[in-house]
Design a protein around this motif. Structure first.
Motif, mmCIF file in Angstrom:
data_model
loop_
_atom_site.group_PDB
_atom_site.id
_atom_site.type_symbol
_atom_site.label_atom_id
_atom_site.label_comp_id
_atom_site.label_asym_id
_atom_site.label_seq_id
_atom_site.Cartn_x
_atom_site.Cartn_y
_atom_site.Cartn_z
ATOM 1 N N ILE A 5 -3.178 -6.394 0.748
ATOM 2 C CA ILE A 5 -3.321 -5.647 -0.502
ATOM 3 C C ILE A 5 -3.399 -6.661 -1.629
ATOM 4 O O ILE A 5 -2.491 -7.470 -1.806
ATOM 5 C CB ILE A 5 -2.133 -4.697 -0.720
ATOM 6 N N ALA A 6 -4.487 -6.630 -2.362
ATOM 7 C CA ALA A 6 -4.687 -7.525 -3.500
ATOM 8 C C ALA A 6 -5.081 -6.657 -4.691
ATOM 9 O O ALA A 6 -6.237 -6.311 -4.865
ATOM 10 C CB ALA A 6 -5.755 -8.558 -3.195
ATOM 11 N N GLY A 7 -4.091 -6.238 -5.471
ATOM 12 C CA GLY A 7 -4.323 -5.312 -6.573
ATOM 13 C C GLY A 7 -3.647 -3.995 -6.256
ATOM 14 O O GLY A 7 -2.997 -3.840 -5.236
ATOM 15 N N ASP A 8 -3.812 -3.022 -7.129
ATOM 16 C CA ASP A 8 -3.173 -1.730 -6.933
ATOM 17 C C ASP A 8 -3.974 -0.863 -5.976
ATOM 18 O O ASP A 8 -5.197 -0.924 -5.939
ATOM 19 C CB ASP A 8 -2.998 -1.016 -8.271
ATOM 20 N N ALA A 9 -3.262 -0.045 -5.201
ATOM 21 C CA ALA A 9 -3.895 0.873 -4.259
ATOM 22 C C ALA A 9 -3.117 2.180 -4.258
ATOM 23 O O ALA A 9 -1.909 2.189 -4.451
ATOM 24 C CB ALA A 9 -3.917 0.269 -2.861
ATOM 25 N N GLU A 10 -3.825 3.288 -4.039
ATOM 26 C CA GLU A 10 -3.181 4.588 -3.989
ATOM 27 C C GLU A 10 -3.701 5.356 -2.788
ATOM 28 O O GLU A 10 -4.904 5.478 -2.588
ATOM 29 C CB GLU A 10 -3.470 5.373 -5.270
ATOM 30 N N VAL A 11 -2.764 5.847 -1.967
ATOM 31 C CA VAL A 11 -3.099 6.660 -0.794
ATOM 32 C C VAL A 11 -2.116 7.822 -0.734
ATOM 33 O O VAL A 11 -1.049 7.776 -1.343
ATOM 34 C CB VAL A 11 -3.029 5.841 0.522
ATOM 35 N N ALA A 12 -2.461 8.880 0.008
ATOM 36 C CA ALA A 12 -1.546 10.013 0.149
ATOM 37 C C ALA A 12 -0.305 9.582 0.912
ATOM 38 O O ALA A 12 0.825 9.875 0.518
ATOM 39 C CB ALA A 12 -2.240 11.171 0.853
ATOM 40 N N SER A 13 -0.502 8.886 2.032
ATOM 41 C CA SER A 13 0.599 8.354 2.842
ATOM 42 C C SER A 13 0.018 7.262 3.726
ATOM 43 O O SER A 13 -1.197 7.172 3.889
ATOM 44 C CB SER A 13 1.244 9.456 3.684
ATOM 45 N N LEU A 14 0.898 6.444 4.310
ATOM 46 C CA LEU A 14 0.407 5.317 5.091
ATOM 47 C C LEU A 14 1.319 5.027 6.274
ATOM 48 O O LEU A 14 2.532 4.844 6.101
ATOM 49 C CB LEU A 14 0.313 4.071 4.206
ATOM 50 N N VAL A 15 0.740 4.980 7.471
ATOM 51 C CA VAL A 15 1.432 4.547 8.679
ATOM 52 C C VAL A 15 0.767 3.240 9.099
ATOM 53 O O VAL A 15 -0.451 3.181 9.280
ATOM 54 C CB VAL A 15 1.323 5.594 9.806
ATOM 55 N N VAL A 16 1.575 2.191 9.251
ATOM 56 C CA VAL A 16 1.066 0.858 9.594
ATOM 57 C C VAL A 16 1.399 0.563 11.049
ATOM 58 O O VAL A 16 2.573 0.552 11.424
ATOM 59 C CB VAL A 16 1.678 -0.216 8.671
ATOM 60 N N ARG A 17 0.375 0.329 11.854
ATOM 61 C CA ARG A 17 0.585 -0.013 13.269
ATOM 62 C C ARG A 17 0.101 -1.422 13.574
ATOM 63 O O ARG A 17 0.110 -1.843 14.714
ATOM 64 C CB ARG A 17 -0.110 1.013 14.150
ATOM 65 N N GLY A 18 -0.311 -2.124 12.547
ATOM 66 C CA GLY A 18 -0.700 -3.531 12.614
ATOM 67 C C GLY A 18 0.110 -4.256 11.560
ATOM 68 O O GLY A 18 1.307 -4.030 11.432
ATOM 69 N N SER A 19 -0.546 -5.087 10.752
ATOM 70 C CA SER A 19 0.146 -5.825 9.691
ATOM 71 C C SER A 19 -0.446 -5.481 8.334
ATOM 72 O O SER A 19 -1.664 -5.512 8.162
ATOM 73 C CB SER A 19 0.026 -7.331 9.913
ATOM 74 N N LEU A 20 0.425 -5.157 7.392
ATOM 75 C CA LEU A 20 0.040 -4.921 6.005
ATOM 76 C C LEU A 20 0.796 -5.926 5.165
ATOM 77 O O LEU A 20 2.038 -5.926 5.150
ATOM 78 C CB LEU A 20 0.386 -3.495 5.583
ATOM 79 N N VAL A 21 0.078 -6.817 4.487
ATOM 80 C CA VAL A 21 0.706 -7.877 3.705
ATOM 81 C C VAL A 21 0.223 -7.813 2.258
ATOM 82 O O VAL A 21 -0.903 -7.407 1.995
ATOM 83 C CB VAL A 21 0.438 -9.277 4.304
ATOM 84 N N TRP A 22 1.094 -8.210 1.348
ATOM 85 C CA TRP A 22 0.756 -8.246 -0.071
ATOM 86 C C TRP A 22 0.178 -9.605 -0.418
ATOM 87 O O TRP A 22 0.587 -10.626 0.133
ATOM 88 C CB TRP A 22 2.007 -7.994 -0.910
ATOM 89 N N SER A 23 -0.744 -9.624 -1.355
ATOM 90 C CA SER A 23 -1.328 -10.873 -1.827
ATOM 91 C C SER A 23 -0.231 -11.788 -2.360
ATOM 92 O O SER A 23 0.626 -11.350 -3.130
ATOM 93 C CB SER A 23 -2.330 -10.590 -2.953
ATOM 94 N N PRO A 24 -0.258 -13.070 -1.983
ATOM 95 C CA PRO A 24 0.757 -13.995 -2.488
ATOM 96 C C PRO A 24 0.462 -14.465 -3.915
ATOM 97 O O PRO A 24 1.311 -15.090 -4.544
ATOM 98 C CB PRO A 24 0.688 -15.163 -1.502
ATOM 99 N N THR A 25 -0.726 -14.153 -4.436
ATOM 100 C CA THR A 25 -1.110 -14.670 -5.745
ATOM 101 C C THR A 25 -1.391 -13.592 -6.786
ATOM 102 O O THR A 25 -1.451 -13.894 -7.968
ATOM 103 C CB THR A 25 -2.376 -15.538 -5.621
ATOM 104 N N GLN A 26 -1.573 -12.348 -6.373
ATOM 105 C CA GLN A 26 -1.953 -11.290 -7.298
ATOM 106 C C GLN A 26 -0.929 -10.156 -7.277
ATOM 107 O O GLN A 26 -0.543 -9.683 -6.212
ATOM 108 C CB GLN A 26 -3.330 -10.738 -6.911
ATOM 109 N N ARG A 27 -0.507 -9.694 -8.454
ATOM 110 C CA ARG A 27 0.403 -8.550 -8.554
ATOM 111 C C ARG A 27 -0.271 -7.361 -7.883
ATOM 112 O O ARG A 27 -1.407 -7.026 -8.177
ATOM 113 C CB ARG A 27 0.675 -8.233 -10.018
ATOM 114 N N SER A 28 0.451 -6.717 -6.969
ATOM 115 C CA SER A 28 -0.110 -5.606 -6.202
ATOM 116 C C SER A 28 0.944 -4.517 -6.037
ATOM 117 O O SER A 28 2.081 -4.804 -5.679
ATOM 118 C CB SER A 28 -0.555 -6.080 -4.812
ATOM 119 N N VAL A 29 0.538 -3.267 -6.287
ATOM 120 C CA VAL A 29 1.444 -2.128 -6.139
ATOM 121 C C VAL A 29 0.744 -1.078 -5.288
ATOM 122 O O VAL A 29 -0.407 -0.730 -5.550
ATOM 123 C CB VAL A 29 1.845 -1.525 -7.500
ATOM 124 N N LEU A 30 1.444 -0.592 -4.276
ATOM 125 C CA LEU A 30 0.935 0.478 -3.418
ATOM 126 C C LEU A 30 1.650 1.766 -3.786
ATOM 127 O O LEU A 30 2.877 1.813 -3.819
ATOM 128 C CB LEU A 30 1.192 0.143 -1.944
#
Length: 105
Positions: A5-30
């Motif tokens: 995730i690099a930046g803001d993102a909006e979803v109804a809901s999220l199930v992660v069965r792999g890897s979800l990582v936040w950008s180490p350089t950019q402010r990001s909000v889910l």
């Protein structure tokens, strides 16, 4: 498979069965009704100890009526063996606060 995730993102809901990582350089909000890492390989990683997430990064859990089958409404966490989530922000200078009155009546 890892998704960043690099930046803001909006979803109804999220199930992660792999890897979800936040950008180490950019402010990001889910923004989501719930965000859950499910085992055996689900991983949510918001920063690391050696490289904390940028200030302002995070997860905002909305009250949108979505419900995870085990963790319920407005949940953020991991479910089933092998799933994990890690949240690492900047070190805090102060981890306490001075109250102006008693916290408990």
């Amino acid at each position: 498979m890892a998704v960043e995730i690099a930046g803001d993102a909006e979803v109804a809901s999220l199930v992660v069965r792999g890897s979800l990582v936040w950008s180490p350089t950019q402010r990001s909000v889910l923004h989501a009704g719930f965000v859950v890492a499910e085992g055996p390989n689900g991983l949510i990683e918001v920063g690391t100890e050696s490289n904390p997430a940028p200030e302002g990064s995070g997860v905002y859990i909305r009250d949108n009526g979505r419900q995870h089958e085990a963790l319920g409404k407005r949940s953020f966490g991991s479910w089933k063996q092998g799933a994990a989530f890690h949240v690492h922000g900047r070190p805090l200078q102060r981890t306490w606060d001075l109250l102006s009155r008693h916290a408990w009546p």
